[in-house]
Motif scaffolding. Structure first.
Motif, mmCIF file in Angstrom:
data_model
loop_
_atom_site.group_PDB
_atom_site.id
_atom_site.type_symbol
_atom_site.label_atom_id
_atom_site.label_comp_id
_atom_site.label_asym_id
_atom_site.label_seq_id
_atom_site.Cartn_x
_atom_site.Cartn_y
_atom_site.Cartn_z
ATOM 1 N N LEU A 1 -13.182 64.132 18.187
ATOM 2 C CA LEU A 1 -11.915 63.357 17.842
ATOM 3 C C LEU A 1 -11.672 62.002 17.830
ATOM 4 O O LEU A 1 -11.438 61.208 17.029
ATOM 5 C CB LEU A 1 -10.767 63.841 18.932
ATOM 6 C CG LEU A 1 -9.372 63.524 19.240
ATOM 7 C CD1 LEU A 1 -8.711 63.742 17.833
ATOM 8 C CD2 LEU A 1 -8.806 64.087 20.484
ATOM 9 N N GLU A 2 -12.560 61.267 18.780
ATOM 10 C CA GLU A 2 -12.860 59.701 18.974
ATOM 11 C C GLU A 2 -13.472 59.229 17.343
ATOM 12 O O GLU A 2 -12.968 58.301 16.730
ATOM 13 C CB GLU A 2 -13.472 59.463 20.003
ATOM 14 C CG GLU A 2 -13.872 58.229 20.176
ATOM 15 C CD GLU A 2 -14.683 57.817 21.495
ATOM 16 O OE1 GLU A 2 -13.822 57.943 22.705
ATOM 17 O OE2 GLU A 2 -15.570 57.703 21.628
ATOM 18 N N TYR A 3 -14.454 60.138 17.203
ATOM 19 C CA TYR A 3 -15.360 59.640 16.121
ATOM 20 C C TYR A 3 -14.511 59.593 14.859
ATOM 21 O O TYR A 3 -14.489 58.699 14.004
ATOM 22 C CB TYR A 3 -16.629 60.497 15.907
ATOM 23 C CG TYR A 3 -17.221 60.476 14.507
ATOM 24 C CD1 TYR A 3 -18.172 59.246 14.250
ATOM 25 C CD2 TYR A 3 -17.159 61.299 13.545
ATOM 26 C CE1 TYR A 3 -18.667 59.240 13.026
ATOM 27 C CE2 TYR A 3 -17.609 60.906 12.311
ATOM 28 C CZ TYR A 3 -18.474 60.205 12.059
ATOM 29 O OH TYR A 3 -19.179 59.911 10.964
ATOM 30 N N PHE A 4 -13.726 60.920 14.619
ATOM 31 C CA PHE A 4 -12.874 61.136 13.449
ATOM 32 C C PHE A 4 -11.923 59.995 13.456
ATOM 33 O O PHE A 4 -11.560 59.564 12.431
ATOM 34 C CB PHE A 4 -12.393 62.660 13.485
ATOM 35 C CG PHE A 4 -11.716 63.004 12.462
ATOM 36 C CD1 PHE A 4 -12.076 63.028 11.121
ATOM 37 C CD2 PHE A 4 -9.995 63.305 12.425
ATOM 38 C CE1 PHE A 4 -11.547 63.496 9.921
ATOM 39 C CE2 PHE A 4 -9.738 63.679 11.281
ATOM 40 C CZ PHE A 4 -10.306 63.769 10.050
ATOM 41 N N THR A 5 -11.248 59.667 14.541
ATOM 42 C CA THR A 5 -10.163 58.505 14.515
ATOM 43 C C THR A 5 -10.941 57.285 14.084
ATOM 44 O O THR A 5 -10.285 56.558 13.177
ATOM 45 C CB THR A 5 -9.617 58.351 16.043
ATOM 46 O OG1 THR A 5 -9.240 59.694 16.438
ATOM 47 C CG2 THR A 5 -8.477 57.497 15.907
ATOM 48 N N PHE A 6 -11.941 56.702 14.590
ATOM 49 C CA PHE A 6 -12.671 55.621 14.234
ATOM 50 C C PHE A 6 -13.003 55.618 12.788
ATOM 51 O O PHE A 6 -12.900 54.653 11.944
ATOM 52 C CB PHE A 6 -13.941 55.437 14.927
ATOM 53 C CG PHE A 6 -13.774 54.621 16.385
ATOM 54 C CD1 PHE A 6 -13.370 53.445 16.243
ATOM 55 C CD2 PHE A 6 -13.900 55.215 17.490
ATOM 56 C CE1 PHE A 6 -13.221 52.702 17.770
ATOM 57 C CE2 PHE A 6 -13.817 54.790 18.784
ATOM 58 C CZ PHE A 6 -13.410 53.399 18.500
ATOM 59 N N ALA A 7 -13.363 56.867 12.097
ATOM 60 C CA ALA A 7 -13.769 57.157 10.903
ATOM 61 C C ALA A 7 -12.548 56.981 9.954
ATOM 62 O O ALA A 7 -12.720 56.489 8.798
ATOM 63 C CB ALA A 7 -14.440 58.448 10.461
ATOM 64 N N LEU A 8 -11.410 57.233 10.434
ATOM 65 C CA LEU A 8 -10.280 57.203 9.523
ATOM 66 C C LEU A 8 -9.740 55.653 9.485
ATOM 67 O O LEU A 8 -8.936 55.094 8.891
ATOM 68 C CB LEU A 8 -8.904 57.937 10.199
ATOM 69 C CG LEU A 8 -9.209 59.570 10.003
ATOM 70 C CD1 LEU A 8 -8.026 60.001 10.653
ATOM 71 C CD2 LEU A 8 -9.145 59.761 8.477
ATOM 72 N N ILE A 9 -10.307 54.976 10.330
ATOM 73 C CA ILE A 9 -9.517 53.602 10.379
ATOM 74 C C ILE A 9 -9.770 52.856 9.214
ATOM 75 O O ILE A 9 -8.816 52.131 8.789
ATOM 76 C CB ILE A 9 -9.996 52.881 11.657
ATOM 77 C CG1 ILE A 9 -9.611 53.171 12.991
ATOM 78 C CG2 ILE A 9 -9.933 51.069 11.496
ATOM 79 C CD1 ILE A 9 -9.946 52.753 14.359
#
Lengths: 641, 641
Positions: free
Chosen positions: A210-218
């Motif tokens: 979830l954290e990685y995906f959020t960073f990746a969406l930035i």
């Protein structure tokens, strides 16, 4: 120091309760006696050699038992389940009792060598592997049949004698974790290692993803903002955004595999050997010989299962899909009606009314998804799969196909049949935002509120004004046993999967989607953390080395999004204008670009290694060592000849 | 019976020569002495504990040595290399000396328990694993450096002291094999198990694939014939043929995996554990510490290798591709010239002349492929890969890309730039048939003829009128050592791969291609068999569980062929006529069909299990047993505490 097994027979003075067993009210005495005897009995007699104590509350004994284990027992159990721990030389190795001294932080009196979650996992494993010997049935319950090798706990669960088994929270640790996780407002990473220590690898990996995906969406969100702010409708910019999006989504999925390998290597689960899979609890059939194990156990004809799948489940799923499309058509009627209404009486109210059909439809979609979810679970369970993994795969396939169609069919219809880009944008935005709000509410806030209310009532009933901290063990157990059960990461991943669909499938039409996704995920981290710590019972830790079938699901979505984005770009008037003479050239160019992008995607997925170089080296080193050890063994044996 | 190792020290009375070692003429005495001592020395002293005898011919000793081993030594070696054999209960298990009695056909006096190919493989493995201890160099050759752990045989080979090592033919067995393989005219399967016993799994699997592939092409050929006979140019029929072709090619590749699993399970290689990969012979570098093994050995910077790959190899490959395209353009000029000539003076001769450019081009393609092959080998070897597998992957990638472009670029150009279907058909036919004829000639018949001539001359020189059967061992060795070395199945698979391209890429234009492929493959089986038995030295057996990267290559070709066939069908005038109003609809329909076909392909590949159910069960059973054994071990250990 070699302690003798007899040491384990005596109840330790410092009994630490780890797992709670709740039996049904009115369970027969002889059953309880037999079950507890099996739990404390010596390994040699087929017992689990654990410690057990009844919980004594103000109301007397309530058929609730606390299970613990001696330190030595837990270390031996860690070897049985194949835990991997860090050695003094920083390498990860499978723990064995005989090599215990070589492990980091190991000391005979260090009872924190194994985390509490690991201890609870070991106890769960030992309890589940408590197997019937010659018992034909559970004493006192002739209808609850047993056969040699059948897991006693599973039979107790399926026959309703055992209500639940769950691990206890550690109030002190939980408080610390809550504080570092979401207790203070801060910008930074989640304490993944702490989460893993407390909740186990599966849940930590979900939060990691979830954290990685959020960073990746930035980056996508940052690039998307100016499109909204400056109302860019420029062709070049859309193409650039979509192309970046497509390559980026491939890269992030590949890079996740690497990060996942780093995390699970550190946690030891990357190296854990797969255990042999026992039949799932719900599996039933007539007694027969399992051809693989050679043991007597229930067998169920594969043909019958296939018939159930293809003659019942498949038609049912098709019917549901048809129904979902039917609802979609109703939505379009509503949409038309709202448009007509707006045209007739143009006002602020009527322009607001334009959004109403989408919002209603979004709510209906969420409701249908949830109802279908139960139906899918019921059907898949009725298909009677022998293994949990096979059950999960069939369930996930059913749910994914339906949710995909249910959520995206209307968008596909608007985009590729109605060709209405304005409606697509509006519909996409409404669906995305409504579903996010609904999810946050239904998944975390509502249960949290209910739980809070319940807790308050509980405390009042217990007539105590104590704070959480001062709760006695009995009160803690009574409170926790009433909490909801966390059913696994399925729904959480599914939500992310659908979000990924909204963001990537039509990214070039609505670049702002990534912004909403990022905002949602940030609150999602907090609400999911709240859910784990406050709303649900503590779940058993579950070692895992990757996010499993979800990796495949996300990758498939990213392939589909290449196709949809290429078509959308091809349909945009700006691109249209570039090929004034021939529509043919336009279509051919789009098809060519699409194929090139797909080819690039596959090549990238092939070229980017799934594991970082240093993890590869460490794995190679371990493999080399084990091969060398084997060779040494063979050589030593041959020397003896 | 536990024989002692000292038993192996004495040369057995029935010494059976298995492997021939040829040292360079003029090798120093001390080197020979040291080397042979290491070969016969005890395992405990770091020797290979094999038997060795110099070959005495009429001309005296010629630095040729015969290597054999005692029966016990071979059995112990079988355990070291991890051979998998059939047990008395028909299950396949890893052979261990202590469990030898449980294996089928095992008897202490049955020297045929291990096949000759297996014995030779074991000896090769033992020789290659003869490692330097404290020697700094090969005695007598100070420039041939050694370091602890370096394979002696590999250093001897790279420094030219050791000319070759090859396994001896077994004249009797070979005669039997030849007879059952291609000695009589018959319709039926090849004796794959016999081939495997004699030549090992890699070669048997190639012939298995060749046979399977031929059978799989027959339906395509049968369906293709009426298209030629009745000159069907009907749209429906072409679409049907192409669709059948595409689905069929997916099915045959998936089914091959299953057949491959059946074959390799029976042969035991499916269960064989992967051995740790040592550096390949040609690898060089400065002495350093290998981070994986912790041993001192040559290391070569990965960065340097990457630089060599991207700054030299890649540009070179691109240059070659450019050159190949340049040659293609010359071919089109020639083609134009032939057409003009035909138009000017129409005659039988001139219409024959139309085929000349294609034939010349086909020959040029073959020549370029062969030259490029050497260049690719040189470059890949210069890239200095540490592992043979990495070397092979880079070589195969280089060769495949070039061969694909070289063979098919002209066809793509004709089809999708010139849109000349008549020329495409003619070109395809000429390329396919010419390359098949050239290959058969260059690969088998020419070497066979040369070998025959050489053998005749040899025999004359030896002034003997004996037949093959009566040849003495010395004569046999002398004859075999001059035979060519079989360089592996690479070229054979490559030929099949290109053939698959000709058949599938443009199948709807030239349905007869499959017929020619079938005819070619039938003769190919015979000429390849001839090549293996008569032309080349016997190759060492090489255990393998699948056809490796070729499976991927064939699958990629089959994906590309979906795209080409869909475009071809879309371009055909018959389909064109179906969409009289709008070319757009045509293109969109074709694109849709293509995507559907690709989706069906991937779903089929996903749904069809890679291993048949019974093999899956057997593997699960073995896994279960080994996990149970491990559990028992842990339990037994814990009981001791």
């Amino acid at each position: 120091v070699m302690e003798s097994w007899s040491f384990l027979d005596t109840v330790e003075s410092n009994f630490r309760p780890l797992v709670v067993i709740e039996l049904a009210k009115g369970t027969k005495e002889e059953t309880i006696e037999w079950f507890t005897k099996r739990i404390v009995d010596k390994k040699a007699n087929g017992g689990a050699q654990l410690l057990i104590k009844p919980l004594v509350t103000e109301n007397g004994v309530e058929n609730i038992y606390l299970v613990g284990a001696s330190h030595l027992r837990l270390l031996l159990g860690a070897e049985t389940v194949g835990l991997v721990k860090e050695c003094s030389d920083n390498s990860m190795r499978t723990f064995t009792y005989s090599s215990r001294k070589t492990f980091k932080h190991f000391a005979d009196d260090n009872h924190n060598f194994l985390t509490m979650a690991e201890c609870q996992y070991i106890i769960k494993h030992e309890l589940e592997n408590l197997r019937a010997k010659n018992e034909k049935m559970i004493p006192g319950y002739p209808q609850a049949k047993l056969y040699p090798g059948k897991s006693i706990v599973r039979r107790l669960l399926t026959s309703g004698i055992l209500v639940q088994i769950f691990p206890l929270h550690d109030r002190e640790e939980l408080k610390k974790l809550r504080h570092s996780w979401y207790g203070r407002v801060k910008v930074g990473y989640q304490p993944l290692d702490d989460i893993r220590c407390y909740f186990g690898e599966t849940i930590a990996l979900y939060f990691g993803f979830l954290e990685y995906f959020t960073f990746a969406l930035i980056p996508m969100a940052v690039i998307g903002i100016p499109y909204y702010v400056f109302a860019w409708e420029d062709y070049d910019k859309y193409v650039m955004f979509a192309t970046f999006n497509l390559l980026w989504s491939t890269v992030i999925l590949e890079v996740w595999k690497r990060i996942c390998a780093i995390l699970t290597y550190r946690w030891g689960t990357l190296l854990m050997k797969r255990q042999f899979e026992e039949p799932r609890p719900g599996f039933h059939g007539v007694l027969g010989i399992n051809p693989v194990t050679g043991r007597e156990e229930p067998v169920y004809s594969s043909l019958k299962r296939q018939l159930r799948i293809y003659l019942v489940s498949l038609p049912f799923v098709c019917l549901c899909l048809y129904f979902s499309l039917y609802v979609m058509m109703i939505y379009f009627d509503l949409e038309q009606w709202a448009l007509d209404y707006h045209k007739e009486n143009e006002s602020n109210f009527s322009s607001l009314m334009l959004y109403v059909p989408s919002i209603i439809y979004a709510v209906v979609i969420e409701i249908m998804n949830r109802i279908y979810r139960y139906a899918a679970e019921f059907l898949t369970s009725w298909e009677n799969h022998r293994l949990e993994s096979s059950y999960q795969n069939h369930l996930i396939l059913k749910v994914l196909v339906f949710n995909f169609l249910n959520c995206f069919a209307s968008l596909f219809y608007i985009a590729f049949v109605l060709f209405d880009m304005k409606l697509l944008r509006q519909s996409l935005a409404t669906l995305l935002i409504t579903s996010q709000i609904l999810n946050q509410f239904a998944e975390s806030l509502l249960p949290y509120w209910l739980q809070k209310r319940y807790n308050r009532r509980m405390k009042k009933r217990m007539c105590s004004q104590k704070t959480d901290k001062d709760l006695s063990l009995a009160e803690q157990v009574n409170m926790e046993k009433e909490m909801g059960t966390y059913l696994g990461t399925f729904d959480d991943y599914l939500e992310l999967f659908l979000q990924f669909g909204y963001v990537s499938l039509f990214s070039c039409v609505y670049p702002l989607a990534a912004v909403f996704a990022v905002l949602n995920n940030i609150t999602e981290i907090y609400s999911d953390a709240l859910k784990m710590c406050r709303v649900y019972k503590r779940p058993f830790a579950e070692p895992t080395a990757n996010i499993g079938v979800w990796q495949l699901a996300f990758e498939t979505m990213s392939v589909i999004s290449v196709v949809t984005n290429c078509i959308l770009i091809g349909m945009s008037p700006q691109v249209d204008a570039l090929f004034p003479d021939s529509k043919m050239d336009l279509v051919l160019t789009v098809a060519l670009v699409e194929h090139l992008l797909l080819a690039v995607k596959f090549i990238m997925a092939f070229v980017i290694p799934d594991k970082p170089r240093d993890i590869q080296m460490k794995l190679a080193k371990l493999e080399f060592e084990s091969l060398e050890a084997l060779k040494q063994q063979v050589r030593a044996f041959q020397m003896q000849l």
